[in-house]
Design an enzyme around this catalytic site. Structure first.
Site, PDB file in Angstrom:
ATOM      1  NE  ARG A   1      -2.585  -0.595   3.551  1.00  0.00           N
ATOM      2  CZ  ARG A   1      -3.339  -0.041   4.502  1.00  0.00           C
ATOM      3  NH1 ARG A   1      -4.556   0.384   4.191  1.00  0.00           N
ATOM      4  NH2 ARG A   1      -2.868   0.126   5.712  1.00  0.00           N
TER       5      ARG A   1
ATOM      6  CB  SER B   1       6.556  -6.541   6.857  1.00  0.00           C
ATOM      7  OG  SER B   1       5.774  -5.386   6.789  1.00  0.00           O
TER       8      SER B   1
ATOM      9  CG  ASP C   1       4.795  -6.169   9.577  1.00  0.00           C
ATOM     10  OD1 ASP C   1       4.206  -7.025   8.893  1.00  0.00           O
ATOM     11  OD2 ASP C   1       5.739  -6.434  10.355  1.00  0.00           O
TER      12      ASP C   1
HETATM   13  C1  0WK Z   1      -1.530  -5.020   7.666  1.00  0.00           C
HETATM   14  C2  0WK Z   1      -0.359  -4.078   7.931  1.00  0.00           C
HETATM   15  C3  0WK Z   1       0.884  -4.568   7.242  1.00  0.00           C
HETATM   16  C4  0WK Z   1       1.173  -5.981   7.680  1.00  0.00           C
HETATM   17  C5  0WK Z   1      -0.018  -6.829   7.410  1.00  0.00           C
HETATM   18  C6  0WK Z   1       0.207  -8.222   7.895  1.00  0.00           C
HETATM   19  O1  0WK Z   1      -0.676  -2.810   7.462  1.00  0.00           O
HETATM   20  O2  0WK Z   1       1.964  -3.756   7.518  1.00  0.00           O
HETATM   21  O3  0WK Z   1       2.308  -6.464   7.042  1.00  0.00           O
HETATM   22  O4  0WK Z   1      -1.158  -6.322   8.050  1.00  0.00           O
HETATM   23  O5  0WK Z   1      -0.886  -8.994   7.584  1.00  0.00           O
HETATM   24  P1  0WK Z   1      -1.029  -9.825   6.249  1.00  0.00           P
HETATM   25  O6  0WK Z   1      -1.419  -8.894   5.198  1.00  0.00           O
HETATM   26  O7  0WK Z   1       0.250 -10.500   6.023  1.00  0.00           O
HETATM   27  O8  0WK Z   1      -2.101 -10.795   6.561  1.00  0.00           O
HETATM   28  C1  BGC Z   2       9.013 -10.990   8.848  1.00  0.00           C
HETATM   29  C2  BGC Z   2       8.747  -9.899   9.851  1.00  0.00           C
HETATM   30  C3  BGC Z   2       7.343  -9.406   9.744  1.00  0.00           C
HETATM   31  C4  BGC Z   2       6.399 -10.567   9.825  1.00  0.00           C
HETATM   32  C5  BGC Z   2       4.968 -10.149   9.705  1.00  0.00           C
HETATM   33  C6  BGC Z   2       7.978 -12.049   8.948  1.00  0.00           C
HETATM   34  O1  BGC Z   2       8.126 -12.955   7.936  1.00  0.00           O
HETATM   35  O2  BGC Z   2      10.274 -11.545   9.051  1.00  0.00           O
HETATM   36  O3  BGC Z   2       9.633  -8.838   9.658  1.00  0.00           O
HETATM   37  O4  BGC Z   2       7.124  -8.540  10.784  1.00  0.00           O
HETATM   38  O5  BGC Z   2       6.669 -11.498   8.816  1.00  0.00           O
HETATM   39  O6  BGC Z   2       4.679  -9.576   8.525  1.00  0.00           O
END
Ligand code: 0WK
Ligand code: BGC
Length: 937
Positions: A554, A618, A672
């Site tokens: 994003r 992240s 993140d």
């Molecule tokens: C939303 C956050 C972002 C993070 C994500 C983790 O804004 O920084 O990396 O959540 O959740 P995912 O999209 O991996 O399920």
């Molecule tokens: C990364 C982290 C991150 C997490 C959640 C992991 O794979 O090493 O830096 O915070 O995923 O997104």
């Protein structure tokens, strides 16, 4: 069953009714009014309310209207339930009360439906029928319960009239199963609720009949174990099938009447575990005991009831069961005699004697015999009248039976949410063998439940024995399967001791990660983030933010204003990072990021403004300052080359330079978890922990700077990015890795890395489930071992399937739909098992995450020397947010392992982009405050 079904069904000779030569079909109590040729019932008879599909269905002509009752002057619109009009008005008047209109029948159907639903909901006071759970949860699936059973599974059975000596089975201990056709309660512990059908042995009601039988067997020192006790409707349902299609309804229309059906367990309120299906024994014979049929009961019925052993009880049964039909017919004949419409008004002691009419079988000849037996001189008109009386009684019984069958089918269709229901009904009982009863039952059921197709499969002699044996076999199979499944899943279960161990191991790894001398050996790298404080609300300005590393990339514009001026407002755009970009050259990845920024700036009209930017990145980064982050290693499917070991802020700046169109002022790079903590910290200053459980998993928290040996200084705090995804990469968690986890790790892009993440996060849970399902299929515990090529495909079972399958409410339907979409035809049990595997895998993930978070909370409490700590955890990530139970698993485990910490979970609404902007704002504020004195202001 194949062999039996090839035998042709004997066709009934087709003769016109009413001609003396044509014996009409009657029904009897003891005997079955059958075509003599079919005395031994080895031939399955199949009739259906649906279109003729089965060769065995009786030829349509049989069902021709000629044989149907003609309407006579019954009250309330079209009459359906009576005989060809008797020429004698007295006979008409006497039989009138037995003819029921469609409205009356629909009303009975409606009351029966309501009584069934009230019974399922245990509602007191209303008209109910018992609706007893039988604990039979599955119909035969053709594995091991086939018939004839494999030689090793041969069953031997004997039927013996009650009172003629014990059951004997050749002295060899075999599992015994009994199918008393008396109303029993729970199948495996079967407390007798009440006697019916002339039974009234003392000392049995309220007792467990299985145990009573076992005690009797022991008294005679036979080596037989009573394994299951089922109602005869259940044995009939389980013992009948059409080809490979099992019956899901059991119907008894014999001395008594009753039914059972496979109900969605979630509608059976008396059940604790409402998964899958459960066979429910309706005990519909008791319908009307509280007056639901007052408007159709005749004086003859009241008379029969008054003369029965269980007055006021089993009112519905007393209108249908062959034990009572003869008596109703006798009372009608007495009435007709009194009305001089029979035998010129003469009656005899036999006619006035209760129970004298037991069998209403045969045609006019039989009517003659009956009248003679009743001491009457039969005339042809009398014989004809007797025939009409019997047909009236049988037709009404069939119509009433149809109302309850239609009610039950409608109930099943509604609960299964089907536009059309198509089920097989196993039927047994002498009354059903009568053609008139069968025809009327079929026609009426079709009329009252037009959206349901019921194929009635008539039981054969040994159906019930088969059925009870099948119940025993199904129970054995389910039990054996349950044990095997539990064994296979056991390694995925975390005992309380194991959870404590994980917590302790992480606390140890955290310490090692913070200390310089042990940092390199630690699997959790405890990376300083240079974020020293959570927001204090004074942050102001416009900031750009990037959020890379989760499901979506994003770009955001974040405007920080005073709360009065509206606080924070954000606009953002989601861009995808195609796999070929995430796994291609690093420069391409950062060029792609810059393209997205350009697109965003254009859309937001930001050209010409260089806003400070906060970059949520992240992935594990070693930071030496707020705006510098050396990527240690990629995770979560990213492998872009030329990035690891590099400062990703620099890589971004290089890409901007390559674009040479605008400037970017990257003031902060944050993980993140940090962005999430800051974002939630803006609303809750107590938020000092950031947790992500999404594609990946990780956490950060505010550590005492004195403990962060990598950063000089001892005052204050600094946010530490734990990178707990790598917890266990040094082998400290190996005892918790199962062979399923090892398989997932082996096929991953980074084998041996992010071991903890691979037990918890969204990128991997679906894969763990898939591995378990593959093994269950191999062990023939799932899909009957049928090969499932779909399950061999990595990624075919994404983690979002777990959320769907574990969602409350229509879970099983969801599970079947998911499996269906994978081309896997799942039985109810298969769906249940897949759901169980999902539950076990997600529970373990939630508990591991909770144990880790408890370690963090205890660390903070310990750091601050507090007896009790109150802290807020800012959370984000699709798995935590969207899985129906994951968050509870985490919270319960934190409560269990960190009882001296009150942990509040605050879900981040705006993602970590906002957090990155806040970090940028703090950085700018600090930079300005540092710059201000320099200007001597
Ligand atoms: C939303 C956050 C972002 C993070 C994500 C983790 O804004 O920084 O990396 O959540 O959740 P995912 O999209 O991996 O399920
Ligand atoms: C990364 C982290 C991150 C997490 C959640 C992991 O794979 O090493 O830096 O915070 O995923 O997104």
């Amino acid at each position: 069953m194949s062999s039996r079904q090839d035998e042709p069904v004997p066709q009934e000779p087709h003769k016109e009714a009413g001609s003396p030569a044509c014996p009409a079909q009657w029904v009897g109590a003891a005997g079955t009014a059958q075509d003599p040729q079919s005395r031994s019932r080895h031939v399955t008879e199949v009739v259906s309310t649906g279109p003729v599909r089965h060769p065995r269905t009786l030829p349509a002509t049989c069902l021709g209207p000629a044989r149907l009752p003609q309407p006579v002057g019954a009250p309330g619109g079209s009459q359906l339930c009576s005989l060809p009009d008797p020429r004698c008005p007295q006979v008409q008047r006497v039989l009138q009360p037995l003819s029921l209109s469609l409205q009356q029948l629909s009303r009975v159907q409606h009351h029966m439906l309501a009584a069934m639903e009230a019974g399922l909901r245990l509602r007191k006071g209303a008209h109910t029928v018992p609706m007893l759970p039988t604990y039979v949860r599955s119909t035969p699936d053709g594995t091991g319960e086939s018939w004839p059973p494999a030689p090793s599974r041969q069953l031997r059975w004997r039927t013996a009239p009650i009172g003629s000596g014990p059951l004997r089975a050749g002295g060899r201990a075999v599992p015994a199963a009994a199918a008393p056709d008396s109303p029993v309660l729970l199948s495996l512990q079967s407390k007798l609720q009440s006697w019916s059908k002339g039974y009234s042995c003392s000392g049995v009601v309220g007792r467990d009949v299985g145990q009573l039988l076992q005690a009797a067997i022991q008294r005679q020192s036979h080596d037989i174990n009573v394994m299951v006790v089922v109602n005869d409707t259940v044995a009939t349902m389980m013992g009948c099938r059409l080809g490979t299609k099992p019956c899901e309804v059991g119907l008894i229309v014999g001395a008594g009447t009753n039914s059972c059906f496979m109900e969605e367990a979630r509608y059976v309120e008396s059940l604790d575990d409402n998964e899958g299906r459960m066979c429910v024994n309706t005990e519909w014979g008791t319908f009307g005991d509280t007056g639901a049929m007052a408007d159709i009961l005749t004086t003859y019925d009241e008379h029969v009831d008054a003369g029965s052993l269980n007055k006021g009880k089993h009112r519905f049964e007393k209108l249908i069961g062959s034990l009572y039909l003869g008596e109703i017919a006798r009372l009608l004949l007495v009435q007709l005699a009194q009305d001089k419409a029979l035998h010129a008004g003469g009656t005899t002691p036999q006619l006035r004697t209760q129970g004298m009419v037991t069998a209403l079988e045969g045609g006019l000849a039989a009517a003659q015999c009956l009248l003679q037996k009743l001491g009457l001189q039969p005339s042809d008109p009398d014989c004809f009248t007797v025939q009409q009386v019997c047909l009236a009684v049988v037709t009404r019984a069939a119509c009433l039976c149809a109302t309850s069958l239609a009610a039950m089918l409608t109930h099943m269709r509604k609960n299964r949410e089907l536009p059309q229901l198509d089920v097989c009904v196993g039927v047994d009982g002498d009354t059903f063998q009568a053609r008139r009863f069968r025809q009327t039952l079929l026609e009426m059921t079709k009329k009252l439940a037009p959206e349901c197709t019921a194929t009635l499969v008539s039981a054969v002699d040994d159906s019930r024995a088969q059925g009870v044996a099948v119940v025993a076999a199904v129970a054995l199979r389910l039990e054996a399967q349950r044990r095997e499944v539990d064994q296979l899943l056991q390694p995925l279960r975390l005992a309380p001791r194991a959870r404590q161990q994980v917590q302790a191991l992480l606390q140890c790894e955290m310490e090692r990660g913070l200390r310089q001398e042990t940092h390199a050996q630690a699997s959790t790298r405890m990376l300083p983030t240079y974020v020293r404080a959570t927001p204090d609300g004074s942050e102001r300005g416009d900031f750009l933010a990037l959020d890379l590393g989760g499901t979506n990339f994003r770009v955001l514009l974040v405007k920080l204003r005073s709360r009065e001026a509206g606080g924070i407002c954000m606009v953002s755009e989601i861009y995808s990072i195609p796999p070929e970009v995430a796994q291609g050259p690093g420069s391409q990845l950062f060029d792609h990021i810059v393209e997205c920024i350009v697109d965003f700036q254009t859309k937001q009209g930001l050209w010409g403004r260089t806003l400070p930017l906060g970059f949520t990145f992240s992935f594990p980064c070693q930071q030496k300052s707020l705006d510098q982050g050396i990527l240690l290693n990629w995770t979560k499917g990213f492998t872009a080359s030329g990035c690891e070991g590099k400062d990703v802020v620099e890589l971004l700046r290089e890409a901007v330079r390559r674009k040479n169109q605008f400037d970017l002022d990257v003031v902060a790079i944050v993980n993140d978890t940090v962005g999430t903590m800051m974002s939630c910290g803006y609303d809750d200053p107590n938020c000092e922990v950031g947790l992500i459980v999404g594609t990946g998993t990780n956490a950060c928290y505010m550590e005492e700077l004195r403990n962060v040996e990598a950063v000089p200084g001892a005052e204050g705090r600094m946010c530490i990015n734990m990178e707990w995804g790598a917890f266990g990469d040094n082998g400290c968690l190996d005892e918790f890795f199962t062979h399923f986890d090892a398989q997932v790790d082996r096929v991953s892009l980074n084998p041996g890395k992010q071991r903890f993440e691979k037990l918890i996060s969204g990128m991997y849970l679906g894969e763990i489930v898939r591995m378990v399902l593959v093994e269950l299929v191999e062990k023939e515990l799932l899909f009957q071992g049928r090969p499932c090529p779909a399950l061999q495909t990595p990624g075919i079972f994404p983690t979002k399937f777990l959320s769907t399958i574990e969602s409350d409410g229509l879970a099983l339907r969801q599970a079947s739909a998911v499996l269906q979409n994978l081309g896997l035809a799942a039985s109810v049990e298969d769906a249940l098992l897949v759901r169980k595997v999902c539950q076990v895998v997600s529970l373990r993930a939630g508990q591991l995450c909770g144990a880790a978070l408890a370690a963090v909370a205890e660390k903070i409490r310990d750091n601050r020397g507090l007896a009790q700590l109150a802290v807020t955890v800012g959370v984000d990530g699709t798995l935590y947010k969207l899985h129906p139970h994951f968050s509870q698993h985490v919270q319960q485990t934190v409560k269990e392992l960190a009882p001296r910490c009150t942990v509040t979970f605050l879900q981040s609404e705006d993602g970590s982009g906002k957090g990155a902007a806040l970090v940028a704002a703090v950085a700018c504020r600090i930079a300005q405050s540092r710059a201000a004195p320099a200007t001597g202001q």
